[in-house]
Design an enzyme around this catalytic site. Sequence first.
Site, PDB file in Angstrom:
ATOM      1  N   TYR A  64     -39.145   2.936  37.945  1.00 22.53           N
ATOM      2  CA  TYR A  64     -39.017   1.735  38.795  1.00 22.53           C
ATOM      3  C   TYR A  64     -39.118   2.001  40.294  1.00 22.53           C
ATOM      4  CZ  TYR A  64     -38.578  -1.437  34.945  1.00 22.53           C
ATOM      5  OH  TYR A  64     -38.874  -2.183  33.844  1.00 22.53           O
ATOM      6  N   GLU A 104     -33.979  -3.531  29.252  1.00 26.20           N
ATOM      7  CA  GLU A 104     -34.691  -2.502  28.473  1.00 26.20           C
ATOM      8  C   GLU A 104     -33.733  -1.473  27.877  1.00 26.20           C
ATOM      9  OE1 GLU A 104     -37.799  -1.315  31.247  1.00 26.20           O
ATOM     10  OE2 GLU A 104     -38.468  -3.405  31.300  1.00 26.20           O
ATOM     11  N   TYR A 161     -45.539  -6.335  17.249  1.00 22.38           N
ATOM     12  CA  TYR A 161     -46.653  -5.381  17.319  1.00 22.38           C
ATOM     13  C   TYR A 161     -46.109  -3.952  17.324  1.00 22.38           C
ATOM     14  CZ  TYR A 161     -45.142  -5.847  22.217  1.00 22.38           C
ATOM     15  OH  TYR A 161     -44.377  -5.918  23.359  1.00 22.38           O
ATOM     16  N   HIS A 180     -51.353  -1.970  22.159  1.00 27.28           N
ATOM     17  CA  HIS A 180     -50.503  -2.726  21.231  1.00 27.28           C
ATOM     18  C   HIS A 180     -51.380  -3.379  20.159  1.00 27.28           C
ATOM     19  CE1 HIS A 180     -47.599  -2.444  24.494  1.00 27.28           C
ATOM     20  NE2 HIS A 180     -48.422  -3.082  25.287  1.00 27.28           N
ATOM     21  N   TYR A 181     -50.938  -3.294  18.906  1.00 26.88           N
ATOM     22  CA  TYR A 181     -51.649  -3.989  17.825  1.00 26.88           C
ATOM     23  C   TYR A 181     -50.626  -4.720  16.955  1.00 26.88           C
ATOM     24  CZ  TYR A 181     -55.514  -0.944  19.178  1.00 26.88           C
ATOM     25  OH  TYR A 181     -56.482  -0.301  19.898  1.00 26.88           O
ATOM     26  N   GLY A 249     -56.578 -12.813  16.996  1.00 21.83           N
ATOM     27  CA  GLY A 249     -55.288 -13.482  17.236  1.00 21.83           C
ATOM     28  C   GLY A 249     -54.629 -13.914  15.931  1.00 21.83           C
ATOM     29  N   PRO A 361     -50.500 -14.178  24.085  1.00 20.40           N
ATOM     30  CA  PRO A 361     -51.901 -13.863  24.382  1.00 20.40           C
ATOM     31  C   PRO A 361     -52.170 -12.385  24.168  1.00 20.40           C
ATOM     32  CG  PRO A 361     -50.654 -14.033  26.408  1.00 20.40           C
ATOM     33  CD  PRO A 361     -49.681 -14.262  25.291  1.00 20.40           C
ATOM     34  N   PHE A 362     -53.431 -12.035  23.883  1.00 20.11           N
ATOM     35  CA  PHE A 362     -53.803 -10.629  23.888  1.00 20.11           C
ATOM     36  C   PHE A 362     -54.169 -10.291  25.321  1.00 20.11           C
ATOM     37  CE2 PHE A 362     -54.968 -10.476  19.133  1.00 20.11           C
ATOM     38  CZ  PHE A 362     -53.628 -10.319  18.845  1.00 20.11           C
ATOM     39  N   GLY A 363     -53.189  -9.894  26.089  1.00 18.50           N
ATOM     40  CA  GLY A 363     -53.361  -9.625  27.515  1.00 18.50           C
ATOM     41  C   GLY A 363     -52.055  -9.994  28.174  1.00 18.50           C
TER      42      GLY A 363
END
Length: 369
Positions: A64, A104, A161, A180-181, A249, A361-363
Site C-alpha cells: 500500500y 483484506e 472465481y 481470474h477465471y 460471461g 464484469p470481466f474487467g
Amino acid sequence: MLSENPKLLDIFNKRNQMTGAQPTALAMTVLAAAKHIDDLTVLLPQVTQIGYKHRALQVQPEHYPIVGKYLIRSIKEIVNPPQEILTAWKEAYQVIADIFIGVEKDMYAKELWKGWEKFTIINKLSTNKSGSIVEFVVKPLSSKVFGNNGKSSKIFEPGQYITVRTKPPTGNDGHYALRHYSICDIETPGVFKFAVKLADKGLVSHYLIDDVNVGDEIELSAPSGDFSLDHSLLNKDEYPLIFMSSGSGATPLISMLQEQVMKGSPTRPIVWIQTNKSELEQPFAETIERELSKLKNSENIQIYTNQNMGRIDAKFLEEKNIVRSKADIYICGSLSFMNDIIGLLEAEKETHDYHRLHYEPFGPKMSIA
Ligand code: HEM
C-alpha cells in the site's frame, strides 16, 4: 511505479495497465472514497469486491505505501495543487488504504488455502463448437485443499472465481501473469473446473489453451469474489431469476444455475438469456439445456448477433418482461455489455427494484461503476 518496482510486475496485468482500465478503476475508487471520506461505510460493497480481487492476487499490506507514493506523485505532477491539498490527499490515501488492509486481513484469515497451491490439469475440453472457450479441470497436489471429504461444492460460493498464476515463457519478461477465471461447475467433487476464453492477443489465454497440456501443473490461489445468488430467494417463486450473459460471461452463471437447481424451488421462474456472435461460439449449450430441463418453469433464450436476431435493448427487455419489479437479475460479460444492460435497467428503475441487480464484469468493475 512499475518501472521503479519491477517485482510488482509479478502481480499487475500488463494488458489492463495498457488499456488504462485498471488505473482508471483505482483513480475512480480513490476519488469516490475521498468524496465519502466522512462516511466510508457507503462504499463497503465496492471495497469488498476490490478486496476479494486483491486477496485473490495476494496483494499485501506492505504494497500500500508503494501505490500511495506514486499516486501522490502523480497528483503532484499532473494537478500540482498547493501543498496543503497534497498533504490532505496523503492523509486521505492513508485512511482509504487502512480500510482496504483491514477488509483484506479478514479475507486472508478465511481463505481456503494460503497463497499459491499447485494443481495438475487432468482434463481440458472445448465448451463450444469453435473451440474459443476451453474448460480446464484441475486437481490439487495437496490433500489439504479439499480436506478429507473431497467435496468441492462445499468450499466455494457458486459465482466465485479462482486465480491462476503462470509464467508464460514469452511476452511477459519472465514475470508471473495472474488471471481470474470463473468456476463453471459445482457438481464434481475434488476438482475445480474453470473456463478460459481465447482472448485476442491474450498472453495467458493463448499460453493456457495452446501450450499447457493435461498432466502439466499450474498454481491457483483460493476461490474469491462476492458474486453469488441471493440465497434468501432460492425457494421464493414470486421472485423470478434472470441470468443474462455475453460470451464467456456465462461461466459463473452456470455455477449459480446449478446451485438453484440443486437447492432451490423447481417451480421458480427462470429466464436464461445468452448472447454470442454465433451458434459456434455458444459455450456450455448442453449443460445449460440439461440444467434448465430439470426445472418446471424455465426459458432458454439464445441470441446470435450474426443472424440478425436483434440485441438486448429496452424493447427486448420489455417484450421478455425482464423488468418485472421482483426479478432477481444476474449479469456477466464484457465491460461494454455490462454498460449497455445496466444503463437499460437503470432507466427502468421505476419498474424494477434496482437492489436486485447483481453484476460482475470481466474487467475492473469500478471503471464502469
Ligand atoms: C485491482 C483499487 C491498492 C494491486 C484494483 C481495482 C481497483 C483497485 C478499483 C479493480 C478491481 C476490479 O477488477 O474490479 C485500489 C485502491 C487501492 C489499491 C483504491 C489503494 C487504496 C493496491 C495495491 C496493490 C494493488 C497496494 C498492489 C501493489 C492491484 C492489482 C489489481 C488491482 C494487481 C488487478 C489489476 C489488474 O492487473 O487487472 N485495485 N487498489 N492495488 N489492484 Fe488495487
